[in-house]
Design a protein around this motif. Sequence first.
Motif, PDB file in Angstrom:
ATOM      1  N   ALA A 159     -39.371  -0.734  25.093  1.00 31.60           N
ATOM      2  CA  ALA A 159     -40.134  -0.125  26.170  1.00 31.60           C
ATOM      3  C   ALA A 159     -39.506  -0.356  27.535  1.00 31.60           C
ATOM      4  CB  ALA A 159     -41.564  -0.668  26.151  1.00 31.60           C
ATOM      5  N   SER A 160     -38.557  -1.280  27.646  1.00 28.85           N
ATOM      6  CA  SER A 160     -37.928  -1.547  28.934  1.00 28.85           C
ATOM      7  C   SER A 160     -36.944  -0.460  29.334  1.00 28.85           C
ATOM      8  CB  SER A 160     -37.228  -2.905  28.893  1.00 28.85           C
ATOM      9  OG  SER A 160     -36.173  -2.862  27.970  1.00 28.85           O
ATOM     10  N   ARG A 161     -36.766   0.573  28.520  1.00 33.26           N
ATOM     11  CA  ARG A 161     -35.813   1.639  28.795  1.00 33.26           C
ATOM     12  C   ARG A 161     -36.263   2.588  29.884  1.00 33.26           C
ATOM     13  NH1 ARG A 161     -33.541   3.710  23.156  1.00 33.26           N
ATOM     14  NH2 ARG A 161     -32.873   1.689  22.493  1.00 33.26           N
ATOM     15  N   GLY A 162     -37.429   2.399  30.422  1.00 33.89           N
ATOM     16  CA  GLY A 162     -37.876   3.293  31.469  1.00 33.89           C
ATOM     17  C   GLY A 162     -39.047   4.153  31.083  1.00 33.89           C
ATOM     18  N   LYS A 163     -39.580   4.003  29.870  1.00 34.61           N
ATOM     19  CA  LYS A 163     -40.749   4.752  29.425  1.00 34.61           C
ATOM     20  C   LYS A 163     -41.867   3.773  29.089  1.00 34.61           C
ATOM     21  CE  LYS A 163     -38.744   8.839  29.256  1.00 34.61           C
ATOM     22  NZ  LYS A 163     -39.053   9.877  30.202  1.00 34.61           N
ATOM     23  N   VAL A 164     -43.087   4.175  29.373  1.00 39.55           N
ATOM     24  CA  VAL A 164     -44.247   3.373  29.001  1.00 39.55           C
ATOM     25  C   VAL A 164     -45.282   4.280  28.367  1.00 39.55           C
ATOM     26  CG1 VAL A 164     -43.942   1.550  30.727  1.00 39.55           C
ATOM     27  CG2 VAL A 164     -45.252   3.588  31.314  1.00 39.55           C
ATOM     28  N   ARG A 166     -56.129  -2.344  19.372  1.00 40.22           N
ATOM     29  CA  ARG A 166     -57.504  -2.189  19.850  1.00 40.22           C
ATOM     30  C   ARG A 166     -57.814  -0.730  20.183  1.00 40.22           C
ATOM     31  NH1 ARG A 166     -58.076  -4.760  24.847  1.00 40.22           N
ATOM     32  NH2 ARG A 166     -56.242  -5.859  24.275  1.00 40.22           N
ATOM     33  N   MET A 167     -56.872  -0.085  20.886  1.00 42.61           N
ATOM     34  CA  MET A 167     -57.058   1.309  21.291  1.00 42.61           C
ATOM     35  C   MET A 167     -57.092   2.241  20.084  1.00 42.61           C
ATOM     36  SD  MET A 167     -54.553   1.360  24.558  1.00 42.61           S
ATOM     37  CE  MET A 167     -54.925   0.464  26.053  1.00 42.61           C
ATOM     38  N   LEU A 168     -56.179   2.044  19.143  1.00 44.11           N
ATOM     39  CA  LEU A 168     -56.107   2.920  17.974  1.00 44.11           C
ATOM     40  C   LEU A 168     -57.301   2.729  17.045  1.00 44.11           C
ATOM     41  CD1 LEU A 168     -52.290   2.826  17.114  1.00 44.11           C
ATOM     42  CD2 LEU A 168     -53.581   4.712  18.134  1.00 44.11           C
ATOM     43  N   GLN A 179     -54.450   2.575  31.350  1.00 40.03           N
ATOM     44  CA  GLN A 179     -53.836   1.271  31.081  1.00 40.03           C
ATOM     45  C   GLN A 179     -52.516   1.453  30.346  1.00 40.03           C
ATOM     46  OE1 GLN A 179     -56.279  -1.242  28.607  1.00 40.03           O
ATOM     47  NE2 GLN A 179     -54.819  -2.931  28.616  1.00 40.03           N
ATOM     48  N   VAL A 180     -51.497   0.714  30.790  1.00 41.43           N
ATOM     49  CA  VAL A 180     -50.202   0.728  30.115  1.00 41.43           C
ATOM     50  C   VAL A 180     -50.308  -0.174  28.891  1.00 41.43           C
ATOM     51  CG1 VAL A 180     -47.772   0.098  30.305  1.00 41.43           C
ATOM     52  CG2 VAL A 180     -48.936   1.156  32.241  1.00 41.43           C
ATOM     53  N   VAL A 181     -49.829   0.318  27.766  1.00 43.17           N
ATOM     54  CA  VAL A 181     -49.825  -0.470  26.530  1.00 43.17           C
ATOM     55  C   VAL A 181     -48.699  -1.493  26.643  1.00 43.17           C
ATOM     56  CG1 VAL A 181     -49.531  -0.399  24.024  1.00 43.17           C
ATOM     57  CG2 VAL A 181     -50.760   1.446  25.197  1.00 43.17           C
ATOM     58  N   THR A 182     -49.071  -2.772  26.648  1.00 45.72           N
ATOM     59  CA  THR A 182     -48.089  -3.841  26.862  1.00 45.72           C
ATOM     60  C   THR A 182     -47.831  -4.684  25.618  1.00 45.72           C
ATOM     61  OG1 THR A 182     -49.869  -5.254  27.664  1.00 45.72           O
ATOM     62  CG2 THR A 182     -48.599  -4.019  29.319  1.00 45.72           C
ATOM     63  N   SER A 183     -48.596  -4.456  24.548  1.00 42.61           N
ATOM     64  CA  SER A 183     -48.408  -5.226  23.319  1.00 42.61           C
ATOM     65  C   SER A 183     -49.037  -4.475  22.159  1.00 42.61           C
ATOM     66  CB  SER A 183     -49.049  -6.606  23.443  1.00 42.61           C
ATOM     67  OG  SER A 183     -50.460  -6.480  23.508  1.00 42.61           O
ATOM     68  N   VAL A 188     -55.183  11.498  24.590  1.00 42.42           N
ATOM     69  CA  VAL A 188     -55.603  10.101  24.663  1.00 42.42           C
ATOM     70  C   VAL A 188     -54.475   9.223  25.195  1.00 42.42           C
ATOM     71  CG1 VAL A 188     -56.487   8.119  23.354  1.00 42.42           C
ATOM     72  CG2 VAL A 188     -57.200  10.439  22.747  1.00 42.42           C
ATOM     73  N   PHE A 189     -53.244   9.539  24.830  1.00 39.73           N
ATOM     74  CA  PHE A 189     -52.092   8.778  25.296  1.00 39.73           C
ATOM     75  C   PHE A 189     -51.099   9.697  25.985  1.00 39.73           C
ATOM     76  CE2 PHE A 189     -53.656   6.192  21.776  1.00 39.73           C
ATOM     77  CZ  PHE A 189     -53.625   4.918  22.322  1.00 39.73           C
ATOM     78  N   GLU A 190     -50.239   9.096  26.801  1.00 38.96           N
ATOM     79  CA  GLU A 190     -49.198   9.843  27.507  1.00 38.96           C
ATOM     80  C   GLU A 190     -48.005   8.923  27.691  1.00 38.96           C
ATOM     81  OE1 GLU A 190     -49.863  12.701  31.069  1.00 38.96           O
ATOM     82  OE2 GLU A 190     -49.504  10.731  31.936  1.00 38.96           O
ATOM     83  N   VAL A 191     -46.800   9.477  27.605  1.00 37.34           N
ATOM     84  CA  VAL A 191     -45.588   8.720  27.877  1.00 37.34           C
ATOM     85  C   VAL A 191     -45.163   9.035  29.298  1.00 37.34           C
ATOM     86  CG1 VAL A 191     -43.179   8.339  27.235  1.00 37.34           C
ATOM     87  CG2 VAL A 191     -44.880   8.793  25.455  1.00 37.34           C
ATOM     88  N   ARG A 192     -44.938   7.979  30.074  1.00 34.02           N
ATOM     89  CA  ARG A 192     -44.548   8.140  31.480  1.00 34.02           C
ATOM     90  C   ARG A 192     -43.300   7.322  31.772  1.00 34.02           C
ATOM     91  NH1 ARG A 192     -50.375   6.904  34.326  1.00 34.02           N
ATOM     92  NH2 ARG A 192     -51.503   8.682  33.453  1.00 34.02           N
TER      93      ARG A 192
END
Length: 127
Positions: free
Chosen positions: A46-51, A69-71, A59-63, A121-125
């Motif tokens: 995820a450190s490649r520039g996409k979250v 929990r979200m799914l 909320q950004v998914v961090t783990s 529900v989700f989006e890649v940014r």
Amino acid sequence: MNFAIFNTYNILICTYSRLTMSGVWVFKNGVVRLVENPGAGSMQGASRGKVLVHLPTNQVVTSYEVLERMLTSLGWERYYDDPDLFQFHKRSTVHLISLPKSFNKLKSMHMYDIVVKNRNVFEVRDS
């Protein structure tokens, strides 16, 4: 879309101007795969520039704990068939979300898979 084919190395380089993605399509042993940002070899996951962003909460998914929990709130169930993967299945569909065991190895293709299977529900940014 721009293409350059190098037959000697069996590589197809594509630039997607409309999708703001670029990478190298590698053909090896009859399998095609996209290598994103080929010059960024030391960067992973995820450190490649996409979250991945959960739109209802922004909320950004961090783990994987956060993602799970979200799914599960959306009806997805954890699938324990393969110990090398972090997987979810939704009973009402044939969909299976398969992710690398380590969150650090999560790539944008995995994020887009989650987005496609959970529309609106989700989006890649870009991070």
